[in-house]
Write a protein that holds these residues in place. Structure first.
Motif, PDB file in Angstrom:
ATOM      1  N   ALA A   1     -34.647  26.671 -11.930  1.00 19.93           N
ATOM      2  CA  ALA A   1     -33.258  26.287 -12.198  1.00 19.93           C
ATOM      3  C   ALA A   1     -32.928  26.639 -13.637  1.00 19.93           C
ATOM      4  O   ALA A   1     -33.603  26.179 -14.565  1.00 19.93           O
ATOM      5  CB  ALA A   1     -33.049  24.792 -11.951  1.00 19.93           C
TER       6      ALA A   1
ATOM      7  N   LEU B   1     -27.311  23.466 -14.381  1.00 15.10           N
ATOM      8  CA  LEU B   1     -27.258  22.011 -14.507  1.00 15.10           C
ATOM      9  C   LEU B   1     -26.048  21.580 -15.325  1.00 15.10           C
ATOM     10  O   LEU B   1     -25.443  20.535 -15.056  1.00 15.10           O
ATOM     11  CB  LEU B   1     -28.543  21.498 -15.159  1.00 15.10           C
TER      12      LEU B   1
ATOM     13  N   LYS C   1     -22.562  23.133 -13.108  1.00 14.19           N
ATOM     14  CA  LYS C   1     -22.357  22.650 -11.748  1.00 14.19           C
ATOM     15  C   LYS C   1     -22.538  21.143 -11.609  1.00 14.19           C
ATOM     16  O   LYS C   1     -21.900  20.508 -10.758  1.00 14.19           O
ATOM     17  CB  LYS C   1     -23.323  23.373 -10.803  1.00 14.19           C
ATOM     18  N   TYR C   2     -23.385  20.578 -12.461  1.00 17.85           N
ATOM     19  CA  TYR C   2     -23.695  19.150 -12.327  1.00 17.85           C
ATOM     20  C   TYR C   2     -23.382  18.361 -13.592  1.00 17.85           C
ATOM     21  O   TYR C   2     -23.898  17.259 -13.794  1.00 17.85           O
ATOM     22  CB  TYR C   2     -25.163  18.968 -11.934  1.00 17.85           C
TER      23      TYR C   2
ATOM     24  N   LEU D   1     -25.757  16.426 -15.900  1.00 18.71           N
ATOM     25  CA  LEU D   1     -26.392  15.222 -15.340  1.00 18.71           C
ATOM     26  C   LEU D   1     -26.123  13.983 -16.191  1.00 18.71           C
ATOM     27  O   LEU D   1     -26.948  13.063 -16.243  1.00 18.71           O
ATOM     28  CB  LEU D   1     -27.904  15.430 -15.176  1.00 18.71           C
TER      29      LEU D   1
ATOM     30  N   ARG E   1     -25.127  11.764 -10.509  1.00 17.47           N
ATOM     31  CA  ARG E   1     -26.289  12.637 -10.327  1.00 17.47           C
ATOM     32  C   ARG E   1     -26.637  12.873  -8.866  1.00 17.47           C
ATOM     33  O   ARG E   1     -27.493  13.701  -8.556  1.00 17.47           O
ATOM     34  CB  ARG E   1     -27.489  12.045 -11.058  1.00 17.47           C
TER      35      ARG E   1
ATOM     36  N   PHE F   1     -26.643  16.478  -7.423  1.00 21.44           N
ATOM     37  CA  PHE F   1     -27.806  17.268  -7.825  1.00 21.44           C
ATOM     38  C   PHE F   1     -29.015  16.914  -6.964  1.00 21.44           C
ATOM     39  O   PHE F   1     -29.739  17.813  -6.491  1.00 21.44           O
ATOM     40  CB  PHE F   1     -28.107  17.007  -9.304  1.00 21.44           C
TER      41      PHE F   1
ATOM     42  N   SER G   1     -28.713  18.408  -3.516  1.00 18.51           N
ATOM     43  CA  SER G   1     -28.907  19.864  -3.483  1.00 18.51           C
ATOM     44  C   SER G   1     -30.390  20.241  -3.496  1.00 18.51           C
ATOM     45  O   SER G   1     -30.750  21.333  -3.051  1.00 18.51           O
ATOM     46  CB  SER G   1     -28.201  20.515  -4.670  1.00 18.51           C
TER      47      SER G   1
ATOM     48  N   ALA H   1     -32.920  16.008 -15.817  1.00 16.35           N
ATOM     49  CA  ALA H   1     -33.200  16.421 -14.437  1.00 16.35           C
ATOM     50  C   ALA H   1     -34.486  15.765 -13.938  1.00 16.35           C
ATOM     51  O   ALA H   1     -34.561  15.269 -12.800  1.00 16.35           O
ATOM     52  CB  ALA H   1     -33.313  17.939 -14.371  1.00 16.35           C
TER      53      ALA H   1
ATOM     54  N   THR I   1     -33.825  12.084 -13.321  1.00 17.94           N
ATOM     55  CA  THR I   1     -33.011  11.890 -12.122  1.00 17.94           C
ATOM     56  C   THR I   1     -33.868  11.957 -10.868  1.00 17.94           C
ATOM     57  O   THR I   1     -33.721  11.144  -9.942  1.00 17.94           O
ATOM     58  CB  THR I   1     -31.908  12.956 -12.057  1.00 17.94           C
TER      59      THR I   1
END
Length: 477
Positions: free
Chosen positions: A313, A318, A321-322, A325, A329, A332, A335, A361, A364
Motif C-alpha cells: 500500500a 491511505l 482515499k482514507y 486514517l 477507519r 479502510f 477494503s 494503519a 487500525t
C-alpha cells in the motif's frame, strides 16, 4: 436755326438708333455664339484626361497669354471641336485596327498576374501563403465535412493515425520508448519460453549476496533491535532511532527465512491485465504478491485472481482515499478483508511523512482485529537493492514497488511469473490502447520511477530464462 438744330438732333437720333440696332445684332450674335459654345461644352468632359493634359501642355498655348488670344483660341477650338472629334475617332479606329495586339494587353496583364499568383512572386508573397492552405483544406475537408463545419475536421487525421497504429501489420508507435521494447517482445514471444536454470541460479545468488532479502527485506525485531537507527532510504538526512514503542510494531522474525516457494506470481496493476483471463493462472501460484491495494473482486477476479499472500500500500492511497486514517477507519478495514490472511507491506521508513500514517494503519488493523499482519519495508534492504540494480545498469531516482517485489520473489521462489507488468499505453499484440491500470486510467506520478527502463531489464531476464513475463491473454501465449 431751330431747323438746323432739329436736323442735327434727328441725325444723332438716327445714329443712336443704328448703333442700338448694331448692338442688338451683336448681342444676338453673341447669344447665338454662347449658346453654340454651351451646347458643345458637354463633349469636353468625355475626353480622356490624358488628352486634356496634352492640350494644356501644348506649346501653342502659354500660361501667361490669358487675354484676347485665349478667347480667340477657345473660339477656334470650339468651332473645330466636331472636326477634332471626328479625326480622333478615325485615328482611334485606325490605331485599334493596326495595334489590336496592344489594346487587349491590359486584361491579359491582369490575368497573368492571377496566373502568377500561385507561384508566389516577390511582390505578392504575403497573399500567396493563404491560397495553398485554403485549397488544401478544401480538398481534404470536401469529402467528409461541409464548408460550415470545418472546425470539426482537424481531429480526423489523428483518428486515422490511431487506426493505423492499431493495425497489427504496420503499427506506428505513439508511446515514448516503446518501439524498441515492443520489437523485443514480439521477438521473444515468437519463441517458446523455457527456464534457464543456470542463469536463474546465478542471478539469485547475486541478489542474495548483495541484498539478502530472505532475512532483511522487512524490519524485524531480530534485524532491528531497540536503540538502532533507521536511515530513511528516500531521505538520507532523516534518521529514526528505534525506541520500545516502535520496536513493538515490528514482527519478531522474517516470514521468508529458510523458506522457498515453488511458484510465485507477482501481479502488477498494468492495464494489460484487463480482459486477460489470467485469474486462474495467478491463483494457481503458491505465493501471490500484489501491489497498491488493487481490486480483486467482482468483474476483476476472472482476469487478476484473488489469492494474496502479500499486498503493498502506497501511503498516498491511505492519505487520499482514507483521509490519513484520522477519521472514520472502517472503510479502510473493509477494503482489506478481500485479501484474507495476507501481509500488508508499508514503506513506513522511506520518507518521514510516511511514518505517522503507516503506524495509524497498523493500529487500525490491531484495533479492529482483522487477520492482516502489518509489516514494514526495511530501508537498509532498499538501499542495498538500489545499489544492486545500479550495477545492472538501471539508473532511477527510486525503484518501483513492483521491481522491489520481483527482487524478493527471485530470492524466495524457484519459478517467478509476472503479470500486469507493461508500462506503455498500447498493447504489444495488436497495439490497441490501454488504460494505465486495469481498474482505472489514473496517470502515474512522473519523475520518480523509470518504468520503461525497469521493464526492459525484466524483459532481458525473461529472454535469459530467469523469470517469465506474461503479456496478453493467458493460455494464448
Amino acid at each position: 436755326m431751330s431747323g438746323l438744330v432739329w436736323e442735327r438732333g434727328s441725325i444723332r437720333g438716327q445714329r443712336l438708333q443704328l448703333l442700338l440696332g448694331f448692338m442688338l445684332v451683336a448681342l444676338f450674335l453673341w447669344t447665338l455664339l454662347t449658346t453654340f459654345i454651351s451646347s458643345d461644352s458637354h463633349v469636353e468632359p468625355h475626353r480622356p484626361p490624358a488628352q486634356k493634359k496634352s492640350e494644356k501642355k501644348a506649346p501653342s498655348v502659354s500660361s501667361d497669354n490669358m487675354g484676347e488670344e485665349k478667347v480667340e483660341k477657345q473660339q477656334k477650338t470650339d468651332l473645330n471641336t466636331t472636326d477634332l472629334d471626328k479625326d480622333r475617332t478615325e485615328r482611334k479606329h485606325k490605331t485599334t485596327a493596326h495595334t489590336s495586339h496592344v489594346e487587349p494587353h491590359r486584361p491579359p496583364a491582369q490575368k497573368e498576374s492571377e496566373k502568377k499568383a500561385p507561384s508566389v512572386s516577390s511582390d505578392n508573397s504575403h497573399v500567396e501563403p493563404d491560397r495553398p492552405p485554403a485549397q488544401k483544406e478544401s480538398e481534404k475537408k470536401a469529402p467528409s465535412v461541409s464548408s460550415d463545419n470545418n472546425h470539426v475536421e482537424p481531429p480526423k487525421p489523428p483518428a486515422q493515425k490511431e487506426s493505423e497504429k492499431k493495425a497489427p501489420s504496420a503499427p506506428s508507435y505513439n508511446c515514448n520508448g516503446c518501439k524498441t521494447v515492443i520489437d523485443k517482445v514480439l521477438k521473444n514471444y515468437s519463441q517458446t519460453w523455457t527456464k534457464q536454470e543456470v542463469n536463474f541460479q546465478k542471478f539469485r545468488s547475486q541478489l542474495r549476496t548483495k541484498c539478502n532479502g530472505a532475512d532483511k527485506f522487512i524490519i524485524t525485531q531480530a534485524n532491528t533491535p531497540v536503540g538502532s537507527k533507521l536511515v530513511y532510504d528516500g531521505e538520507r538526512n532523516n534518521v529514526q532511532e528505534v525506541n520500545s514503542d516502535i520496536f513493538k510494531t515490528f514482527v519478531k522474525e522474517s516470514p521468508f527465512s529458510n523458506k522457498t516457494w515453488d511458484t510465485c506470481a507477482v501481479v502488477g496493476s498494468g492495464g494489460i491485465l484487463a480482459n486477460s483471463s489470467c485469474g486462474k493462472a495467478i491463483d494457481s501460484a503458491q505465493f501471490v504478491i500484489r501491489c497498491n491495494l488493487p481490486p480483486v473482486e467482482n468483474e476483476f477476479k476472472a482476469h487478476v485472481g484473488s489469492k494474496t499472500e502479500i499486498v503493498t500500500a502506497n501511503p498516498s492511497i491511505l492519505v487520499q482515499k482514507y483521509g490519513s486514517l484520522s477519521g472514520h477507519r472502517r472503510p479502510f478495514v473493509e477494503s482489506l478483508q478481500k485479501y484474507g490472511n495476507s501481509m500488508l507491506l508499508l514503506p513506513a521508513f522511506s520518507f518521514a511523512a510516511n511514518t505517522p500514517v503507516c503506524l495509524r494503519a497498523l493500529y487500525t488493523i490491531e484495533d479492529f482485529e482483522i487477520p492482516i499482519q502489518t509489516v514494514f519495508f526495511n530501508p537498509k534492504y532498499l538501499q542495498s537493492l538500489h545499489e544492486f540494480w545500479r550495477t545492472q545498469g538501471l539508473r532511477a531516482v527510486r525503484l518501483s514497488t513492483g521491481l522491489m517485489m520481483v527482487s524478493l520473489a527471485l530470492e524466495i521462489c524457484s519459478n517467478v511469473h509476472l503479470y500486469g507488468f507493461w508500462p506503455f499505453s498500447n498493447h504489444p499484440h495488436g497495439f490497441q490502447p490501454l488504460n494505465n491500470h486495469y481498474y482505472d486510467n489514473k496517470p502515474a506520478v512522473k519523475g520518480m520511477h523509470a518504468m520503461p527502463v525497469e521493464f526492459d531489464h525484466l524483459l532481458q531476464l525473461h529472454s535469459q530464462g530467469v523469470l517469465r513475463v506474461h503479456l496478453g491473454q493467458c493460455g494464448k501465449q
